[in-house]
Each structure stands twice: as structure tokens, then as C-alpha cells.
Design an enzyme around this catalytic site. Structure first.
Site, short mmCIF file in Angstrom:
data_model
loop_
_atom_site.label_atom_id
_atom_site.label_comp_id
_atom_site.label_asym_id
_atom_site.label_seq_id
_atom_site.Cartn_x
_atom_site.Cartn_y
_atom_site.Cartn_z
N ASP A 35 80.28 66.73 44.33
CA ASP A 35 80.21 67.21 45.71
C ASP A 35 79.80 68.68 45.67
OD1 ASP A 35 81.08 64.78 46.71
OD2 ASP A 35 83.18 65.38 46.75
N ASP A 76 81.32 55.85 54.44
CA ASP A 76 82.66 56.44 54.36
C ASP A 76 83.62 55.58 55.17
OD1 ASP A 76 81.54 58.49 52.87
OD2 ASP A 76 81.22 59.77 54.61
#
EC number: 4.3.2.10
Length: 258
Positions: A11, A130
């Protein structure tokens, strides 16, 4: 039989690699280039880079580090972050990425999946999903703009329905980010994976919850996923990639040897 894939997730926020828990409270864990080199040397099969604030800030992922990564590693890597058009995808692929992944932008315009797949091929077209278990609805629901805890919100899409939708639109691979498990290191959500696997006919990557080698095996064995993605256990060296691969081979899985 295609080899199962072990994938490291990085990330990215403001040019550095970060990690949070359930997509919140991110802390800096390292440098993009040094971690890319490390994971390649340790035998990871693939890298995935998520610029976690690009979509929420309405900007495209910073391409300068993409070119640097392409120059120093010899394994496939995927990039996600703020891709809103075929031209954005072209820019990222031209800097050396092997795949692009879209998430929030696909929710806004599902036809973008088709446009990218038609232009570059389904093998380049990944859709990230997600997924969050809504305890009130008792259903897994798709979340959007998860890179910013203040802007994250729940869409009207049930995860299972969105999985079917993106496949029809041309997704060549799906990364299921199981937000309830993210960063907790207590295992992948096998129940959710099994339900998604029944509807997912393209390569399925499990993300969120790995804490030990056996968790990877469970995802492969119990849910028949094509790849497992992890961050914390690799960043913190809780799981050694080479040891993990030999463990999985001993369990009878087809794994690329380091």
C-alpha cells in the site's frame, strides 16, 4: 495445472509503503524500491501496489516510482490507484506495469472494465473488490473509496452480485479484499471465499487476514483460490516466503520454487 501464486501487497501513500488494520490507522513500513527488491530476492511470485489515496484525492498514481520498480525487478507487478480511463491505464502500463487494477472507478463506470479489457486484454485487467460484512444486513457489501477512512462508504452492491457483474464486463482477475479480516492476522475469511469461488470463473485472489503459513494453505485448499495476497506478515517478516513455499509444496500444492 497452473501454479498457485504468492503475492505481496504494498500500500503506497505519498511515495512510501504503509500498512493499516481494516484499512485504517496506516503506519509507514518502508521504501517502495527497497521492499520491491527484497521481495523479489526472497522469491515472491508477484507484487501489487495500491496507491491508497489516489482515487479519494482524484489523482492518478505517481508514475515515477512505477518506472523505477520495472527497472529493478523481474517478476510481474500490478498497479492500482486513480485509474479512471483507458488513457490512464495506458500510461501505467507504458511505464512497465504488467497489470492494472481498478476498484472505485469500476463502481462509478462498470463499462471502464470492458474498455480496458478490450484495449489491453483481460490478462491485464484486474478488479479489486473491498468487501465488508454488514452485521445489520447479514450480508457482505462492497465498500468504495476505502483509501480514506473519512470518505469510505458502503455501496448498494452485495459483494457476490458485484463479482458476477465485473466478470460480465470483462475482468480477467478479481482480488477480494476482505476488510473485516485485514491486518488482524487471524486467517482469511474462508466462508466468504467459498461463496465467491462458486460464482467466480476467473482467477480469484484472496486478500486480508494472513497470519501464518497455514492460513495460506487453508485459502488454497478450502476455497481453491488462485493466489493469496498478504502484506503485514511479509513486511514484519512473520512469514518467510521461501519457507512458506516449501511448506505449501509439502502439502501437495503446485508452487513456483524460489
Amino acid at each position: 495445472m497452473l501454479a498457485k501464486r504468492i503475492i505481496a501487497c504494498l500500500d503506497v501513500n505519498n511515495g512510501v509503503v504503509v500498512k493499516g488494520i481494516q484499512f485504517k490507522n496506516h503506519e509507514i513500513v518502508g521504501d517502495i524500491i527497497s521492499l520491491s527488491k527484497r521481495y523479489t530476492k526472497e522469491g515472491i511470485d508477484e507484487l501489487v501496489f495500491y496507491d491508497i489515496t489516489a482515487s479519494t484525492n482524484n489523482k492518478l498514481v505517481d508514475r515515477s516510482w512505477i518506472k523505477k520498480v520495472a527497472e529493478i525487478i523481474n517478476i510481474p507487478f500490478c498497479v492500482a490507484g486513480g485509474i479512471k480511463s483507458v488513457e490512464d491505464a495506458q500510461n501505467i502500463l507504458s511505464f512497465g506495469a504488467d497489470k492494472i487494477s481498478i476498484n472505485s472507478s469500476a463502481l462509478i463506470d462498470p463499462d471502464l472494465i470492458t474498455k480496458i479489457a478490450n484495449r489491453f486484454g483481460v490478462q491485464c485487467t484486474v478488479v479489486g473488490i473491498d468487501s465488508w460484512f454488514d452485521s445489520d444486513k447479514k450480508k457482505y457489501m462492497v465498500q468504495q473509496y476505502t483509501g480514506d477512512a473519512n470518505r469510505t462508504y458502503q455501496t448498494d452492491w452485495e459483494t457476490i452480485d458485484w463479482v458476477e457483474k465485473v466478470q460480465k464486463k470483462g475482468a480477467g482477475e478479481i482480488v477480494l479484499n476482505m476488510m473485516n479480516q485485514d491486518g488482524l492476522q487471524n486467517g482469511y475469511d474462508l466462508s466468504q471465499l467459498n461463496e465467491i469461488r462458486k460464482k467466480c470463473k476467473v482467477p480469484l485472489i484472496a486478500s486480508g487476514g494472513a497470519g501464518c503459513a497455514d492460513h495460506f494453505y487453508q485459502a488454497f485448499d478450502h476455497a481453491n483460490v488462485d493466489g493469496v495476497l498478504a502484506a503485514s506478515v511479509f513486511h514484519k517478516k512473520i512469514v518467510n516466503i521461501k519457507d512458506l513455499k516449501y511448506f505449501l509444496i509439502q502439502k501437495g500444492l503446485e508452487i513456483r520454487i524460489c
